[in-house]
Design a protein around this motif. Structure first.
Motif, PDB file in Angstrom:
ATOM      1  N   PRO A 184      -4.245  10.023 -14.646  1.00  0.00           N
ATOM      2  CA  PRO A 184      -3.109   9.096 -14.656  1.00  0.00           C
ATOM      3  C   PRO A 184      -2.460   9.009 -16.037  1.00  0.00           C
ATOM      4  N   ASP A 185      -1.162   8.811 -16.047  1.00  0.00           N
ATOM      5  CA  ASP A 185      -0.462   8.620 -17.312  1.00  0.00           C
ATOM      6  C   ASP A 185      -0.766   7.228 -17.869  1.00  0.00           C
ATOM      7  N   ALA A 186      -0.087   6.847 -18.936  1.00  0.00           N
ATOM      8  CA  ALA A 186      -0.399   5.588 -19.608  1.00  0.00           C
ATOM      9  C   ALA A 186      -0.206   4.379 -18.694  1.00  0.00           C
ATOM     10  N   VAL A 187       0.840   4.405 -17.870  1.00  0.00           N
ATOM     11  CA  VAL A 187       1.081   3.280 -16.964  1.00  0.00           C
ATOM     12  C   VAL A 187      -0.003   3.225 -15.899  1.00  0.00           C
ATOM     13  N   GLY A 188      -0.377   4.385 -15.346  1.00  0.00           N
ATOM     14  CA  GLY A 188      -1.436   4.428 -14.352  1.00  0.00           C
ATOM     15  C   GLY A 188      -2.763   3.940 -14.906  1.00  0.00           C
ATOM     16  N   GLN A 189      -3.068   4.305 -16.129  1.00  0.00           N
ATOM     17  CA  GLN A 189      -4.301   3.841 -16.759  1.00  0.00           C
ATOM     18  C   GLN A 189      -4.290   2.328 -16.944  1.00  0.00           C
ATOM     19  N   LYS A 190      -3.139   1.792 -17.308  1.00  0.00           N
ATOM     20  CA  LYS A 190      -3.017   0.345 -17.491  1.00  0.00           C
ATOM     21  C   LYS A 190      -3.256  -0.394 -16.181  1.00  0.00           C
ATOM     22  N   ILE A 191      -2.724   0.119 -15.085  1.00  0.00           N
ATOM     23  CA  ILE A 191      -2.921  -0.526 -13.784  1.00  0.00           C
ATOM     24  C   ILE A 191      -4.398  -0.515 -13.406  1.00  0.00           C
ATOM     25  N   GLY A 192      -5.093   0.588 -13.703  1.00  0.00           N
ATOM     26  CA  GLY A 192      -6.525   0.655 -13.433  1.00  0.00           C
ATOM     27  C   GLY A 192      -7.302  -0.398 -14.207  1.00  0.00           C
ATOM     28  N   VAL A 193      -6.923  -0.624 -15.454  1.00  0.00           N
ATOM     29  CA  VAL A 193      -7.589  -1.631 -16.290  1.00  0.00           C
ATOM     30  C   VAL A 193      -7.321  -3.041 -15.759  1.00  0.00           C
ATOM     31  N   ILE A 194      -6.089  -3.279 -15.298  1.00  0.00           N
ATOM     32  CA  ILE A 194      -5.765  -4.595 -14.721  1.00  0.00           C
ATOM     33  C   ILE A 194      -6.682  -4.882 -13.538  1.00  0.00           C
ATOM     34  N   LEU A 214       0.833  -1.209   0.000  1.00  0.00           N
ATOM     35  CA  LEU A 214       0.000   0.000   0.000  1.00  0.00           C
ATOM     36  C   LEU A 214       0.864   1.254   0.000  1.00  0.00           C
ATOM     37  N   THR A 215       1.967   1.232   0.725  1.00  0.00           N
ATOM     38  CA  THR A 215       2.880   2.379   0.741  1.00  0.00           C
ATOM     39  C   THR A 215       3.398   2.677  -0.662  1.00  0.00           C
ATOM     40  N   VAL A 216       3.833   1.629  -1.368  1.00  0.00           N
ATOM     41  CA  VAL A 216       4.336   1.828  -2.734  1.00  0.00           C
ATOM     42  C   VAL A 216       3.203   2.232  -3.673  1.00  0.00           C
ATOM     43  N   ALA A 217       1.991   1.686  -3.469  1.00  0.00           N
ATOM     44  CA  ALA A 217       0.842   2.065  -4.296  1.00  0.00           C
ATOM     45  C   ALA A 217       0.568   3.562  -4.182  1.00  0.00           C
ATOM     46  N   LEU A 218       0.626   4.090  -2.963  1.00  0.00           N
ATOM     47  CA  LEU A 218       0.405   5.528  -2.765  1.00  0.00           C
ATOM     48  C   LEU A 218       1.500   6.349  -3.438  1.00  0.00           C
ATOM     49  N   MET A 219       2.737   5.910  -3.285  1.00  0.00           N
ATOM     50  CA  MET A 219       3.853   6.642  -3.898  1.00  0.00           C
ATOM     51  C   MET A 219       3.760   6.642  -5.425  1.00  0.00           C
ATOM     52  N   MET A 220       3.463   5.473  -5.992  1.00  0.00           N
ATOM     53  CA  MET A 220       3.378   5.394  -7.442  1.00  0.00           C
ATOM     54  C   MET A 220       2.174   6.158  -7.978  1.00  0.00           C
ATOM     55  N   ALA A 221       1.072   6.185  -7.216  1.00  0.00           N
ATOM     56  CA  ALA A 221      -0.097   6.964  -7.648  1.00  0.00           C
ATOM     57  C   ALA A 221       0.252   8.448  -7.727  1.00  0.00           C
ATOM     58  N   VAL A 222       1.074   8.916  -6.783  1.00  0.00           N
ATOM     59  CA  VAL A 222       1.533  10.311  -6.841  1.00  0.00           C
ATOM     60  C   VAL A 222       2.345  10.546  -8.107  1.00  0.00           C
ATOM     61  N   ILE A 223       3.226   9.615  -8.431  1.00  0.00           N
ATOM     62  CA  ILE A 223       4.058   9.758  -9.627  1.00  0.00           C
ATOM     63  C   ILE A 223       3.216   9.730 -10.893  1.00  0.00           C
ATOM     64  N   PHE A 224       2.265   8.786 -10.975  1.00  0.00           N
ATOM     65  CA  PHE A 224       1.461   8.623 -12.185  1.00  0.00           C
ATOM     66  C   PHE A 224       0.534   9.811 -12.433  1.00  0.00           C
ATOM     67  N   THR A 225       0.229  10.593 -11.370  1.00  0.00           N
ATOM     68  CA  THR A 225      -0.742  11.694 -11.509  1.00  0.00           C
ATOM     69  C   THR A 225      -0.150  13.065 -11.176  1.00  0.00           C
ATOM     70  N   TYR A 226       1.169  13.132 -11.024  1.00  0.00           N
ATOM     71  CA  TYR A 226       1.818  14.373 -10.576  1.00  0.00           C
ATOM     72  C   TYR A 226       1.110  14.911  -9.328  1.00  0.00           C
ATOM     73  N   GLY A 227       1.071  14.075  -8.305  1.00  0.00           N
ATOM     74  CA  GLY A 227       0.477  14.483  -7.030  1.00  0.00           C
ATOM     75  C   GLY A 227      -1.015  14.668  -7.115  1.00  0.00           C
ATOM     76  N   PHE A 228      -1.696  13.837  -7.914  1.00  0.00           N
ATOM     77  CA  PHE A 228      -3.151  13.876  -8.081  1.00  0.00           C
ATOM     78  C   PHE A 228      -3.640  15.203  -8.671  1.00  0.00           C
ATOM     79  N   THR A 229      -2.815  15.833  -9.481  1.00  0.00           N
ATOM     80  CA  THR A 229      -3.201  17.096 -10.128  1.00  0.00           C
ATOM     81  C   THR A 229      -3.624  16.892 -11.575  1.00  0.00           C
ATOM     82  N   GLN A 230      -3.480  15.661 -12.105  1.00  0.00           N
ATOM     83  CA  GLN A 230      -3.905  15.392 -13.476  1.00  0.00           C
ATOM     84  C   GLN A 230      -4.307  13.926 -13.599  1.00  0.00           C
TER      85      GLN A 230
END
Length: 281
Positions: free
Chosen positions: A135-145, A117-133
């Motif tokens: 998710p990027d392509a990798v973040g979208q792929k994880i959501g689909v999985i 969960l700690t890494v999930a939170l950190m990576m979510a920040v990276i994929f969304t630039y701190g939840f300001t936009q």
């Protein structure tokens, strides 16, 4: 590669199970936390490779780097202790009880989940630039999985649940083989090669790993995946843990223990006599 024979590494498996049961709560949780975190980073790494290259095999080939690192560092995954801890009970080691086994499983589960969960939170920040936009392509792929491996199973009802469970069984058949692989050699290179092969297989085949899913599904929820926490628990995590238990303990732990520790009675040597010959007195 300094290979150990099965009788030696299976004895090490039982010893490892015993040591994990008697490990302190602090050490168990810390080691489990780090294992969950490192494996989650490896999962994010593999998904990133898949998205950027379009080649799932590339991600599968490189994913085992996380598994190898965490085991070389002495950290613990739930999939490993599901196999190892009961062996100490079956071997009747002094002081080992079902309570101790369940305590070990529970602490490792909590530690793995906290790390993932700690890494999930950190990576979510990276994929969304701190939840300001978005998710990027990798973040979208994880959501689909996350969607495909929860509501995707649910859409098939009982058949979907059976498929999920069997994928969990096959996953830990391979992952537990990787855990044993770390004990087959006394050299780092030998350990890595023996671990790498089954882990690559399980990841490429899309089998269900309870700790990897502790990262993928919370990440999916954070990144806008269309499924719920209950979908995750009922249609993935709980059946996956049960499948992992059956796969690792049945097809790896018990088979090796039964034939290399509690072996069957040896056959008497057969005398090679010519037809009609009489044994010497």
């Amino acid at each position: 590669m300094s290979y150990l024979p099965p009788t030696e590494y299976v004895a090490k498996m039982v010893d490892a199970g015993e040591s994990k049961i008697f490990m302190s709560t602090r050490d168990t949780v810390i080691r489990a936390f780090m294992a969950g975190a490192i494996l989650s980073l490896a999962a994010a790494f593999a998904v990133t490779i898949n998205v950027h290259t379009g080649q799932p095999l590339a991600g599968a080939i490189l994913f085992p780097v996380g598994f190898c690192l965490l085991y070389l560092m002495g950290f613990d995954l739930l999939t490993g202790v599901l196999m190892l801890s009961p062996l100490a009970l079956i071997d009747r080691r002094p002081g080992v009880t079902w309570g101790g086994v369940l305590r070990n499983w529970g602490l490792v589960f909590l530690g793995n989940f906290a790390g993932a969960l700690t890494v999930a939170l950190m990576m979510a920040v990276i994929f969304t630039y701190g939840f300001t936009q978005a998710p990027d392509a990798v973040g979208q792929k994880i959501g689909v999985i996350g969607e495909g491996r929860t509501v995707g199973y649910a859409a098939h009802g009982a058949a979907g649940m059976l498929t999920l469970f069997i994928r969990g069984v096959l996953c830990n058949w391979m992952v537990a083989t990787g855990v044993v692989g770390a004990m087959m050699s006394t050299s780092v290179s030998g350990k890595v090669i023996a671990m790498w092969m089954p882990i690559m297989l399980f990841f490429y085949m899309g089998f269900e790993h309870s700790v990897v899913n502790m990262f993928l599904f919370p990440s999916g929820l954070l990144l806008g995946g269309h499924f719920s926490v209950m979908d995750y628990l009922i249609w993935n995590e709980i059946p996956t843990v049960l499948g992992n238990l059956v796969g690792g303990l049945t097809f790896v732990g018990l088979t090796l223990y039964t034939t290399h520790v509690r072996t069957g009675a040896k056959r008497a040597p057969r005398m090679n006599l010519r037809p009609g010959a009489v044994p010497a007195e």
